[in-house]
Design a protein around this motif. Structure first.
Motif, PDB file in Angstrom:
ATOM      1  N   UNK A  17       2.012 -23.951 -14.831  1.00 42.70           N
ATOM      2  CA  UNK A  17       2.417 -24.326 -16.180  1.00 42.70           C
ATOM      3  C   UNK A  17       3.911 -24.125 -16.442  1.00 42.70           C
ATOM      4  N   UNK A  18       4.541 -23.246 -15.691  1.00 46.71           N
ATOM      5  CA  UNK A  18       5.972 -22.974 -15.876  1.00 46.71           C
ATOM      6  C   UNK A  18       6.616 -22.825 -14.498  1.00 46.71           C
ATOM      7  N   UNK A  19       6.826 -23.942 -13.805  1.00 47.44           N
ATOM      8  CA  UNK A  19       7.287 -23.872 -12.413  1.00 47.44           C
ATOM      9  C   UNK A  19       8.665 -23.239 -12.212  1.00 47.44           C
ATOM     10  N   UNK A  20       9.453 -23.117 -13.259  1.00 45.57           N
ATOM     11  CA  UNK A  20      10.765 -22.482 -13.102  1.00 45.57           C
ATOM     12  C   UNK A  20      10.713 -20.967 -13.272  1.00 45.57           C
ATOM     13  N   UNK A  21       9.564 -20.454 -13.661  1.00 42.60           N
ATOM     14  CA  UNK A  21       9.388 -19.018 -13.837  1.00 42.60           C
ATOM     15  C   UNK A  21       9.271 -18.350 -12.468  1.00 42.60           C
ATOM     16  N   UNK A  22       9.846 -17.168 -12.333  1.00 45.17           N
ATOM     17  CA  UNK A  22       9.711 -16.397 -11.095  1.00 45.17           C
ATOM     18  C   UNK A  22       8.565 -15.410 -11.276  1.00 45.17           C
ATOM     19  N   UNK A  23       7.531 -15.574 -10.463  1.00 49.61           N
ATOM     20  CA  UNK A  23       6.345 -14.715 -10.527  1.00 49.61           C
ATOM     21  C   UNK A  23       5.985 -14.310  -9.102  1.00 49.61           C
ATOM     22  N   UNK A  24       5.921 -13.008  -8.868  1.00 50.64           N
ATOM     23  CA  UNK A  24       5.523 -12.485  -7.566  1.00 50.64           C
ATOM     24  C   UNK A  24       4.363 -11.519  -7.744  1.00 50.64           C
ATOM     25  N   UNK A  25       3.624 -11.335  -6.675  1.00 51.75           N
ATOM     26  CA  UNK A  25       2.528 -10.365  -6.627  1.00 51.75           C
ATOM     27  C   UNK A  25       2.917  -9.222  -5.708  1.00 51.75           C
ATOM     28  N   UNK A  26       2.498  -8.012  -6.049  1.00 50.25           N
ATOM     29  CA  UNK A  26       2.628  -6.910  -5.097  1.00 50.25           C
ATOM     30  C   UNK A  26       1.895  -7.352  -3.833  1.00 50.25           C
ATOM     31  N   UNK A  27       2.571  -7.222  -2.725  1.00 48.33           N
ATOM     32  CA  UNK A  27       2.015  -7.678  -1.453  1.00 48.33           C
ATOM     33  C   UNK A  27       2.599  -8.996  -0.987  1.00 48.33           C
ATOM     34  N   UNK A  28       3.282  -9.736  -1.880  1.00 45.28           N
ATOM     35  CA  UNK A  28       3.995 -10.939  -1.467  1.00 45.28           C
ATOM     36  C   UNK A  28       5.175 -10.540  -0.590  1.00 45.28           C
ATOM     37  N   UNK A  29       5.719 -11.505   0.112  1.00 45.51           N
ATOM     38  CA  UNK A  29       6.904 -11.268   0.939  1.00 45.51           C
ATOM     39  C   UNK A  29       8.043 -10.728   0.066  1.00 45.51           C
TER      40      UNK A  29
END
Length: 121
Positions: free
Chosen positions: A22-34
């Motif tokens: 829904x917001x492709x310019x937002x930066x969203x990471x998960x713990x465990x991501x690179x």
């Protein structure tokens, strides 16, 4: 959008998928991501990572996170903010809330704060 979100490992990965859809310019990471803390990283270390990388932590941890934040600040550290999810909201409502916050917030608005979603009730 200036806010960046790090979702802790107990937040469903679906949140990241939907936020970015829904917001492709937002930066969203998960713990465990690179390049993020590994799964199983202790909360105080995650707060340090968020501070060093300018990410707001999104978590379900209502119990110990206030204690960790108090200790973090007592050590003369800071954090861009912590958002705690409301279990009574749907995923869609939380996604809408996080996008609205990212679009309407100014830099450092949530610095050293824990905010419970939704921000306005």
């Amino acid at each position: 959008m200036t806010l960046q979100y790090l979702l802790d490992e107990n937040v469903d990965p679906l949140y990241k998928t939907q936020l970015l859809r829904q917001a492709p310019t937002l930066t969203v990471l998960l713990v465990g991501d690179r390049n993020t803390p590994e799964k199983g990283t202790l909360d105080p270390e995650i707060l340090c990572w968020c501070e060093e990388n300018s990410f707001i932590l999104v978590t379900n941890n209502r119990t110990s996170m206030p204690i960790h934040l108090t200790e973090h600040i007592a050590n003369d550290r800071h954090i861009p903010g912590i958002f705690i999810l409301n279990p009574n909201l749907s995923i869609g409502q939380i996604i809408d809330e996080l996008i609205a916050i990212a679009e309407a917030s100014f830099e450092d608005e949530y610095r050293d704060q824990i905010r419970y979603l939704p921000l306005l009730e």
